[in-house]
Design a protein around this motif. Sequence first.
Motif, PDB file in Angstrom:
ATOM      1  N   VAL A   1      -2.764  14.877  15.188  1.00 27.98           N
ATOM      2  CA  VAL A   1      -2.912  13.716  16.059  1.00 27.98           C
ATOM      3  C   VAL A   1      -3.502  12.852  14.987  1.00 27.98           C
ATOM      4  O   VAL A   1      -4.571  12.773  14.747  1.00 27.98           O
ATOM      5  CB  VAL A   1      -3.767  13.750  17.323  1.00 27.98           C
ATOM      6  CG1 VAL A   1      -3.771  12.512  17.914  1.00 27.98           C
ATOM      7  CG2 VAL A   1      -3.183  14.786  18.018  1.00 27.98           C
ATOM      8  N   GLY A   2      -2.463  11.855  14.697  1.00 28.60           N
ATOM      9  CA  GLY A   2      -2.986  10.545  13.684  1.00 28.60           C
ATOM     10  C   GLY A   2      -2.156  10.932  12.217  1.00 28.60           C
ATOM     11  O   GLY A   2      -2.208  11.960  11.604  1.00 28.60           O
ATOM     12  N   GLY A   3      -1.558   9.859  12.210  1.00 29.16           N
ATOM     13  CA  GLY A   3      -0.466   9.763  10.815  1.00 29.16           C
ATOM     14  C   GLY A   3      -1.095   8.942   9.700  1.00 29.16           C
ATOM     15  O   GLY A   3      -0.358   8.314   8.916  1.00 29.16           O
ATOM     16  N   GLY A   4      -2.360   8.891   9.686  1.00 30.69           N
ATOM     17  CA  GLY A   4      -3.274   8.128   8.502  1.00 30.69           C
ATOM     18  C   GLY A   4      -3.213   9.048   7.371  1.00 30.69           C
ATOM     19  O   GLY A   4      -2.695  10.054   7.404  1.00 30.69           O
TER      20      GLY A   4
ATOM     21  N   LEU B   1       1.993   9.066   0.947  1.00 30.74           N
ATOM     22  CA  LEU B   1       1.730  10.359   1.669  1.00 30.74           C
ATOM     23  C   LEU B   1       2.821  10.472   2.602  1.00 30.74           C
ATOM     24  O   LEU B   1       3.224  11.719   2.710  1.00 30.74           O
ATOM     25  CB  LEU B   1       0.468  10.102   2.450  1.00 30.74           C
ATOM     26  CG  LEU B   1      -0.780  10.567   1.503  1.00 30.74           C
ATOM     27  CD1 LEU B   1      -1.967   9.886   1.956  1.00 30.74           C
ATOM     28  CD2 LEU B   1      -0.952  11.901   1.105  1.00 30.74           C
ATOM     29  N   ALA B   2       3.373   9.604   3.211  1.00 31.88           N
ATOM     30  CA  ALA B   2       4.446   9.741   4.175  1.00 31.88           C
ATOM     31  C   ALA B   2       5.547  10.205   3.900  1.00 31.88           C
ATOM     32  O   ALA B   2       6.247  11.275   4.460  1.00 31.88           O
ATOM     33  CB  ALA B   2       4.620   8.574   5.271  1.00 31.88           C
ATOM     34  N   GLU B   3       6.056   9.808   2.512  1.00 31.25           N
ATOM     35  CA  GLU B   3       7.427  10.181   1.866  1.00 31.25           C
ATOM     36  C   GLU B   3       6.988  11.866   1.443  1.00 31.25           C
ATOM     37  O   GLU B   3       7.653  12.502   1.526  1.00 31.25           O
ATOM     38  CB  GLU B   3       7.555   9.282   0.841  1.00 31.25           C
ATOM     39  CG  GLU B   3       8.054   7.820   1.092  1.00 31.25           C
ATOM     40  CD  GLU B   3       8.299   7.073  -0.048  1.00 31.25           C
ATOM     41  OE1 GLU B   3       7.801   7.559  -1.172  1.00 31.25           O
ATOM     42  OE2 GLU B   3       8.926   6.201   0.013  1.00 31.25           O
TER      43      GLU B   3
ATOM     44  N   PRO C   1       4.180   1.073   7.277  1.00 27.84           N
ATOM     45  CA  PRO C   1       3.060   1.731   6.868  1.00 27.84           C
ATOM     46  C   PRO C   1       1.879   1.140   7.578  1.00 27.84           C
ATOM     47  O   PRO C   1       1.735  -0.068   7.930  1.00 27.84           O
ATOM     48  CB  PRO C   1       3.047   1.124   5.357  1.00 27.84           C
ATOM     49  CG  PRO C   1       3.964  -0.162   5.225  1.00 27.84           C
ATOM     50  CD  PRO C   1       4.873   0.181   6.286  1.00 27.84           C
ATOM     51  N   ILE C   2       0.811   2.088   7.539  1.00 25.84           N
ATOM     52  CA  ILE C   2      -0.421   1.993   8.368  1.00 25.84           C
ATOM     53  C   ILE C   2      -1.549   1.212   7.558  1.00 25.84           C
ATOM     54  O   ILE C   2      -1.708   1.776   6.325  1.00 25.84           O
ATOM     55  CB  ILE C   2      -0.930   2.903   9.121  1.00 25.84           C
ATOM     56  CG1 ILE C   2       0.145   3.543  10.182  1.00 25.84           C
ATOM     57  CG2 ILE C   2      -2.402   2.713   9.797  1.00 25.84           C
ATOM     58  CD1 ILE C   2      -0.184   4.939  10.693  1.00 25.84           C
TER      59      ILE C   2
ATOM     60  N   THR D   1      -1.462   0.407   2.221  1.00 25.66           N
ATOM     61  CA  THR D   1      -0.171   0.426   2.579  1.00 25.66           C
ATOM     62  C   THR D   1       0.513   1.354   1.512  1.00 25.66           C
ATOM     63  O   THR D   1       1.498   1.952   1.939  1.00 25.66           O
ATOM     64  CB  THR D   1       0.284  -0.860   3.012  1.00 25.66           C
ATOM     65  OG1 THR D   1       0.077  -1.646   2.093  1.00 25.66           O
ATOM     66  CG2 THR D   1      -0.254  -1.411   4.317  1.00 25.66           C
ATOM     67  N   VAL D   2       0.119   0.931   0.445  1.00 26.47           N
ATOM     68  CA  VAL D   2       1.005   1.898  -0.609  1.00 26.47           C
ATOM     69  C   VAL D   2       0.559   3.344  -0.600  1.00 26.47           C
ATOM     70  O   VAL D   2       1.416   4.264  -0.668  1.00 26.47           O
ATOM     71  CB  VAL D   2       0.384   1.330  -2.091  1.00 26.47           C
ATOM     72  CG1 VAL D   2       1.066   2.304  -3.043  1.00 26.47           C
ATOM     73  CG2 VAL D   2       1.326  -0.105  -2.170  1.00 26.47           C
TER      74      VAL D   2
END
Length: 354
Positions: free
Chosen positions: A11-14, A102-104, A40-41, A96-97
């Motif tokens: 839970v949480g995509g940071g 991390l998301a990629e 981006p967060i 944001t960078v």
Amino acid sequence: MSTGDADLIVVGGGPVGLATAIEARAAGLDVLVVEPREGPIDKACGEGLMPGALAALQRLGVEPAGHALGGIAYLDARRAVEHRFGAHPGRGVRRTVLHVALAERAADAGVRFERGRVVAVEAGPGNASVRLAGRNGAESPALDAPWVVAADGLHSPVRRMLGLERAPQRASHRRYGIRRHYRVEPWSDLVEVHWAGAVEAYVTPVDAHTVGVAILGPRLSDPDAALADIPRLAERLGAAEPASSSRGAGPLLQRTAARTSGRVLLAGDASGYVDALTGEGLRVGFAQARSAVAAIVAADPARYEREWRSETRDFRMLTSALVVAARSPLRDRIVPAAVRAPRLFGSIVERLAR
């Protein structure tokens, strides 16, 4: 494999949630990340990755672009002391960078994503589940998994739902942060911490043309007013244009009664937060992500409680002591003391930076 919706729900995509997901995929788990916000967060933070945090990211296969950080400097109106990192530099990276990198990496690793806001969580002895807000305020069907890691931030809803929050700090002691970027060529490769009045300003170079300024102290609404109390920094920024809007956070101190409830584990800021004064939130958070996954693989949440206490001990003790000093009559002596004892200052920086 799990008979539920995943082996692990995060839970949480940071940053800490994504690091947990990447760690879990490396351990062979099927992972679902639940996050309500579109990326981006962003977040109000200092954006300085200490050498230990950067090494943790590189181990995960994440190499975000940014500006090299050579060390830490403390400054007041008349004095300055600096310590340069020993073996490896850190890196200033816009949040944001960092999130995009991390998301990629998480997507490449096979992490799955669900857009939604968690409104209920159950922490049973043999499994866990979360419910998301559905249309018209109704709850959606439960998502089930053997394990849940909540990395849902400073004001974690999951922590509150599980009854793991401790009493809040009294209002007179609460501290907040506000951050803004400026279009100006960095004048140093150090994270500068300017001490003035009741606030501290963290200045972090994040690329060749931008610095981030995060100001910590009592509740703030106007970074320009705070900068007026720091002439040395105001002069450096000169007529530089803001490169982002102001973003705030707080109150910063968040305490938890425990980091686990059944098969739900808290990680990152959700697991408790002292203050941003030592800039070590991400380094500690990435260590927690690794420990949480190791405890899940071992099916031993008590192991995570032990390792959480061990991994955060230096951070909690040193930061808590510094926060107490920053709120006391000793505040004006912090920079002079560091100037008089540069080796001690350097040893503390190195211990936290690793």
